[in-house]
Design an enzyme around this catalytic site. Sequence first.
Site, PDB file in Angstrom:
ATOM      1  N   ASP A  78    -170.937 -56.286 -22.490  1.00 25.44           N
ATOM      2  CA  ASP A  78    -171.720 -56.980 -21.471  1.00 25.44           C
ATOM      3  C   ASP A  78    -173.195 -56.673 -21.695  1.00 25.44           C
ATOM      4  O   ASP A  78    -173.539 -55.774 -22.459  1.00 25.44           O
ATOM      5  CB  ASP A  78    -171.295 -56.546 -20.059  1.00 25.44           C
ATOM      6  CG  ASP A  78    -171.395 -55.039 -19.873  1.00 25.44           C
ATOM      7  OD1 ASP A  78    -172.432 -54.592 -19.368  1.00 25.44           O
ATOM      8  OD2 ASP A  78    -170.445 -54.319 -20.227  1.00 25.44           O
ATOM      9  N   GLU A  94    -159.906 -49.014 -25.744  1.00 19.11           N
ATOM     10  CA  GLU A  94    -160.870 -48.562 -26.744  1.00 19.11           C
ATOM     11  C   GLU A  94    -160.248 -47.719 -27.850  1.00 19.11           C
ATOM     12  O   GLU A  94    -160.898 -47.476 -28.870  1.00 19.11           O
ATOM     13  CB  GLU A  94    -161.991 -47.782 -26.053  1.00 19.11           C
ATOM     14  CG  GLU A  94    -162.822 -48.639 -25.112  1.00 19.11           C
ATOM     15  CD  GLU A  94    -163.836 -47.846 -24.321  1.00 19.11           C
ATOM     16  OE1 GLU A  94    -164.833 -48.450 -23.895  1.00 19.11           O
ATOM     17  OE2 GLU A  94    -163.638 -46.625 -24.114  1.00 19.11           O
TER      18      GLU A  94
END
Length: 231
Positions: free
Chosen positions: A198, A12
Amino acid sequence: MRIAVIGAMEEEVRILRDKLEQAETETVAGCEFTKGLLAGHEVILLKSGIGKVNAAMSTTILLEKYKPEKVINTGSAGGFHHSLNVGDVVISTEVRHHDVDVTAFNYEYGQVPGMPPGFKADEALVALAEKCMQAEENIQVVKGMIATGDSFMSDPNRVAAIRDKFEDLYAVEMEAAAVAQVCHQYEVPFVIIRALSDIAGKESNVSFDQFLDQAALHSTNFIVKVLEELK
């Protein structure tokens, strides 16, 4: 301007770290801080570690040691709203804990005693992020509530239970409320900008592994646009 950007995992923060000029990295209490220049700002990039304790500890160190003027928390999240798909970006209007329950003492669900029920993102940062999102054609960008807990939301029953508590919830993840709570206590403006890796409860673990890099790229590109527009 001195801006802090926080991500939990290497995936990230890696792309943004590579974009920093004159970058210098140091580790404090196991947390990685990289200082550098980007878009005319002094940027402190923090790799906080996963979960609320890591996020709270590292954000406290960040605010005490580096004293940023604004904080942006980025990375991946699980989508909760029916309109969202993997790769979409969510901008926080408010952040709450979804795994705190002191309702026996007349607090709202998710409210930490002594704290407000939720933590409001800085309106100016939200508006700026909205402005940046208008240029996005291939990615859906929305704003709404993000909720945080120390669990990966792959169990449909747990997802359903949280849906019952927060009707207007857009995304869930594992750090934002801790970052927001610390910023609230230090009175430092913040916003959470997360890309979806997701959709919570729908084979989330498989999707997360497949789409984490895509989510990281989307969120990083969006963060860079915000930094370029930030005055």
